[in-house]
Design a protein around this motif. Structure first.
Motif, PDB file in Angstrom:
ATOM      1  N   VAL A 157       0.863  -1.183   0.000  1.00 29.21           N
ATOM      2  CA  VAL A 157       0.000   0.000   0.000  1.00 29.21           C
ATOM      3  C   VAL A 157       0.897   1.230   0.000  1.00 29.21           C
ATOM      4  CG1 VAL A 157      -0.237   0.101   2.521  1.00 29.21           C
ATOM      5  CG2 VAL A 157      -2.020   1.054   1.065  1.00 29.21           C
ATOM      6  N   GLY A 158       0.427   2.299  -0.666  1.00 23.17           N
ATOM      7  CA  GLY A 158       1.250   3.494  -0.718  1.00 23.17           C
ATOM      8  C   GLY A 158       0.608   4.620  -1.491  1.00 23.17           C
ATOM      9  N   GLY A 159       1.455   5.514  -1.983  1.00 17.91           N
ATOM     10  CA  GLY A 159       0.996   6.699  -2.687  1.00 17.91           C
ATOM     11  C   GLY A 159       1.310   6.635  -4.172  1.00 17.91           C
ATOM     12  N   VAL A 160       0.495   7.355  -4.961  1.00 15.31           N
ATOM     13  CA  VAL A 160       0.651   7.404  -6.412  1.00 15.31           C
ATOM     14  C   VAL A 160       0.605   8.864  -6.858  1.00 15.31           C
ATOM     15  CG1 VAL A 160      -0.321   6.702  -8.636  1.00 15.31           C
ATOM     16  CG2 VAL A 160      -0.543   5.195  -6.650  1.00 15.31           C
ATOM     17  N   TYR A 161       1.665   9.295  -7.521  1.00 13.45           N
ATOM     18  CA  TYR A 161       1.658  10.606  -8.178  1.00 13.45           C
ATOM     19  C   TYR A 161       1.540  10.343  -9.675  1.00 13.45           C
ATOM     20  CZ  TYR A 161       3.456  14.663 -10.603  1.00 13.45           C
ATOM     21  OH  TYR A 161       3.598  15.704 -11.477  1.00 13.45           O
ATOM     22  N   SER A 162       0.560  10.948 -10.322  1.00 17.83           N
ATOM     23  CA  SER A 162       0.403  10.735 -11.763  1.00 17.83           C
ATOM     24  C   SER A 162       0.236  12.069 -12.465  1.00 17.83           C
ATOM     25  CB  SER A 162      -0.785   9.812 -12.053  1.00 17.83           C
ATOM     26  OG  SER A 162      -1.966  10.340 -11.510  1.00 17.83           O
ATOM     27  N   TRP A 163       0.605  12.067 -13.740  1.00 21.11           N
ATOM     28  CA  TRP A 163       0.443  13.262 -14.562  1.00 21.11           C
ATOM     29  C   TRP A 163      -0.073  12.871 -15.939  1.00 21.11           C
ATOM     30  CZ3 TRP A 163       5.036  10.799 -14.163  1.00 21.11           C
ATOM     31  CH2 TRP A 163       5.709  10.529 -15.337  1.00 21.11           C
ATOM     32  N   TYR A 164      -0.734  13.822 -16.553  1.00 23.46           N
ATOM     33  CA  TYR A 164      -1.278  13.636 -17.900  1.00 23.46           C
ATOM     34  C   TYR A 164      -1.064  14.939 -18.651  1.00 23.46           C
ATOM     35  CZ  TYR A 164      -4.940  13.644 -21.486  1.00 23.46           C
ATOM     36  OH  TYR A 164      -5.628  13.764 -22.659  1.00 23.46           O
ATOM     37  N   VAL A 196      -3.915   7.388  -3.554  1.00 23.04           N
ATOM     38  CA  VAL A 196      -3.486   6.139  -2.917  1.00 23.04           C
ATOM     39  C   VAL A 196      -3.543   4.987  -3.916  1.00 23.04           C
ATOM     40  CG1 VAL A 196      -4.207   6.846  -0.611  1.00 23.04           C
ATOM     41  CG2 VAL A 196      -5.799   5.620  -2.066  1.00 23.04           C
ATOM     42  N   GLY A 197      -2.748   3.957  -3.613  1.00 26.78           N
ATOM     43  CA  GLY A 197      -2.741   2.764  -4.448  1.00 26.78           C
ATOM     44  C   GLY A 197      -2.291   1.566  -3.635  1.00 26.78           C
ATOM     45  N   GLY A 198      -2.322   0.420  -4.256  1.00 24.78           N
ATOM     46  CA  GLY A 198      -1.896  -0.808  -3.605  1.00 24.78           C
ATOM     47  C   GLY A 198      -1.581  -1.875  -4.629  1.00 24.78           C
ATOM     48  N   ALA A 199      -1.056  -2.982  -4.154  1.00 25.30           N
ATOM     49  CA  ALA A 199      -0.705  -4.080  -5.052  1.00 25.30           C
ATOM     50  C   ALA A 199      -0.752  -5.399  -4.289  1.00 25.30           C
ATOM     51  CB  ALA A 199       0.697  -3.873  -5.634  1.00 25.30           C
ATOM     52  N   PHE A 200      -0.961  -6.474  -5.033  1.00 23.83           N
ATOM     53  CA  PHE A 200      -0.842  -7.818  -4.478  1.00 23.83           C
ATOM     54  C   PHE A 200      -0.414  -8.743  -5.598  1.00 23.83           C
ATOM     55  CE2 PHE A 200      -5.151  -7.663  -6.045  1.00 23.83           C
ATOM     56  CZ  PHE A 200      -5.342  -8.909  -6.613  1.00 23.83           C
ATOM     57  N   GLY A 201       0.185  -9.856  -5.230  1.00 27.47           N
ATOM     58  CA  GLY A 201       0.614 -10.812  -6.248  1.00 27.47           C
ATOM     59  C   GLY A 201       1.649 -11.766  -5.707  1.00 27.47           C
ATOM     60  N   THR A 202       2.406 -12.360  -6.622  1.00 30.97           N
ATOM     61  CA  THR A 202       3.404 -13.362  -6.276  1.00 30.97           C
ATOM     62  C   THR A 202       4.632 -13.202  -7.159  1.00 30.97           C
ATOM     63  OG1 THR A 202       1.673 -14.924  -5.632  1.00 30.97           O
ATOM     64  CG2 THR A 202       3.835 -15.849  -6.091  1.00 30.97           C
ATOM     65  N   PHE A 238      -1.799  -4.206  -9.717  1.00 24.57           N
ATOM     66  CA  PHE A 238      -1.668  -2.895  -9.103  1.00 24.57           C
ATOM     67  C   PHE A 238      -3.014  -2.192  -9.161  1.00 24.57           C
ATOM     68  CE2 PHE A 238      -0.957   1.659  -9.388  1.00 24.57           C
ATOM     69  CZ  PHE A 238      -0.337   1.854  -8.166  1.00 24.57           C
ATOM     70  N   LEU A 239      -3.428  -1.627  -8.044  1.00 21.64           N
ATOM     71  CA  LEU A 239      -4.708  -0.919  -7.947  1.00 21.64           C
ATOM     72  C   LEU A 239      -4.447   0.536  -7.565  1.00 21.64           C
ATOM     73  CD1 LEU A 239      -6.462  -3.628  -5.773  1.00 21.64           C
ATOM     74  CD2 LEU A 239      -6.807  -3.260  -8.213  1.00 21.64           C
ATOM     75  N   MET A 254      -4.446  -2.844 -12.825  1.00 18.48           N
ATOM     76  CA  MET A 254      -3.527  -3.199 -13.901  1.00 18.48           C
ATOM     77  C   MET A 254      -2.755  -4.465 -13.556  1.00 18.48           C
ATOM     78  SD  MET A 254      -2.145   0.589 -14.771  1.00 18.48           S
ATOM     79  CE  MET A 254      -2.270   1.162 -13.081  1.00 18.48           C
ATOM     80  N   PRO A 255      -3.017  -5.548 -14.279  1.00 21.59           N
ATOM     81  CA  PRO A 255      -2.180  -6.735 -14.134  1.00 21.59           C
ATOM     82  C   PRO A 255      -0.771  -6.363 -14.602  1.00 21.59           C
ATOM     83  CG  PRO A 255      -4.111  -7.179 -15.488  1.00 21.59           C
ATOM     84  CD  PRO A 255      -4.084  -5.725 -15.243  1.00 21.59           C
ATOM     85  N   THR A 256       0.235  -6.749 -13.827  1.00 20.08           N
ATOM     86  CA  THR A 256       1.602  -6.325 -14.088  1.00 20.08           C
ATOM     87  C   THR A 256       2.558  -7.510 -14.055  1.00 20.08           C
ATOM     88  OG1 THR A 256       1.078  -4.245 -12.977  1.00 20.08           O
ATOM     89  CG2 THR A 256       3.392  -4.718 -13.320  1.00 20.08           C
ATOM     90  N   LEU A 257       3.446  -7.569 -15.031  1.00 20.55           N
ATOM     91  CA  LEU A 257       4.534  -8.548 -15.051  1.00 20.55           C
ATOM     92  C   LEU A 257       5.815  -7.828 -14.683  1.00 20.55           C
ATOM     93  CD1 LEU A 257       3.701 -10.408 -18.374  1.00 20.55           C
ATOM     94  CD2 LEU A 257       3.140 -11.110 -16.036  1.00 20.55           C
ATOM     95  N   THR A 258       6.634  -8.424 -13.805  1.00 18.74           N
ATOM     96  CA  THR A 258       7.880  -7.800 -13.382  1.00 18.74           C
ATOM     97  C   THR A 258       9.044  -8.769 -13.556  1.00 18.74           C
ATOM     98  OG1 THR A 258       7.647  -8.538 -11.081  1.00 18.74           O
ATOM     99  CG2 THR A 258       6.671  -6.415 -11.654  1.00 18.74           C
TER     100      THR A 258
END
Length: 177
Positions: free
Chosen positions: A100-107, A123-129, A144-145, A168-172
Motif C-alpha cells: 500500500v502506498g501513494g501514487v503521483y500521476s500526470w497527464y 493512494v494505491g496498492g498491489a498484491f501478487g506473487t 496494481f490498484l 492493472m495486471p503487471t509482469l515484473t
C-alpha cells in the motif's frame, strides 16, 4: 478492462493462498537488500527499485510511462511508492506480497490549440506473487490498484471530473542485489 483484471486475480490470488501454508524459516531470496527491475502492463512500461529493510518488509519505488494515448503530443505516467509486506511462504521459490502506498500521476494534453498538464496525488496498492527462479533473479505476476482520475476537456482546458478504480495486471522482472 474487467476481463484482464479477473484473469490476473484468478491467477495471482490462488498462488498467494498456496504460498501461505506453513511458513519456512528462511526464504530463498530473503538475504538481498536491494532489487532493481522492469515492469510491464497492457498499457504502461516502467522501472522499479526495492529496498528490503527486514525479512518481511520493503519499500518499493516505481516509475511508469503510459502507452495508451491516441493523440499526438499526449503523454502521461506515474511515480509510485509502496510499503510492501512479503507474506510467509513454505515454498522457497514463491514470494507472495501485498503493498500500500501513494501514487503521483500526470497527464499532458494537447487539444484544440491548448495544452497543459494535470497532476494528481492519490493512494494505491498491489498484491501478487514473485517467482524466484535463482538467487539473483525473480519474475512476478502482480495486480496494481489505484484511485485514478477521469479528465474531460471543458471550456478551453482539461480538468479532473471524477475518479475511477484502475486495476492493472503487471509482469515484473528483477535483479536481486
Amino acid at each position: 478492462m474487467i476481463k484482464p483484471l479477473l484473469l490476473s486475480i484468478s491467477f495471482a490470488l490462488p498462488l498467494s493462498v498456496l504460498a501461505q501454508q506453513k511458513p519456512d524459516s528462511t526464504a530463498r531470496n530473503s538475504g538481498y537488500r536491494l532489487a532493481a527491475g522492469i515492469l510491464a502492463t497492457y498499457q504502461a512500461v516502467g522501472v522499479q527499485a526495492e529496498l528490503r529493510f527486514s525479512s518481511r518488509f520493503a519499500l518499493k519505488a516505481v516509475g511508469a510511462r503510459s502507452l495508451d494515448y491516441v493523440r499526438r503530443e499526449e503523454h502521461g505516467g506515474a511515480g509510485i511508492g509502496l510499503l510492501t509486506y512479503y507474506l510467509p511462504s513454505r515454498h522457497p521459490f514463491l514470494e507472495p506480497l501485498v503493498g500500500v502506498g501513494g501514487v503521483y500521476s500526470w497527464y499532458h494534453w494537447n487539444l484544440l490549440g491548448g495544452s497543459g498538464t494535470l497532476h494528481d496525488l492519490n493512494v494505491g496498492g498491489a498484491f501478487g506473487t514473485n517467482f524466484c527462479f535463482s538467487r539473483r533473479f525473480r519474475a512476478g505476476v502482480n495486480v496494481f490498484l489505484a484511485n485514478g482520475f477521469r479528465a474531460e476537456y471543458r471550456e478551453g482546458t482539461m480538468s479532473i471530473v471524477g475518479r475511477r478504480l484502475l486495476a492493472m495486471p503487471t509482469l515484473t522482472l528483477d535483479v536481486l542485489l
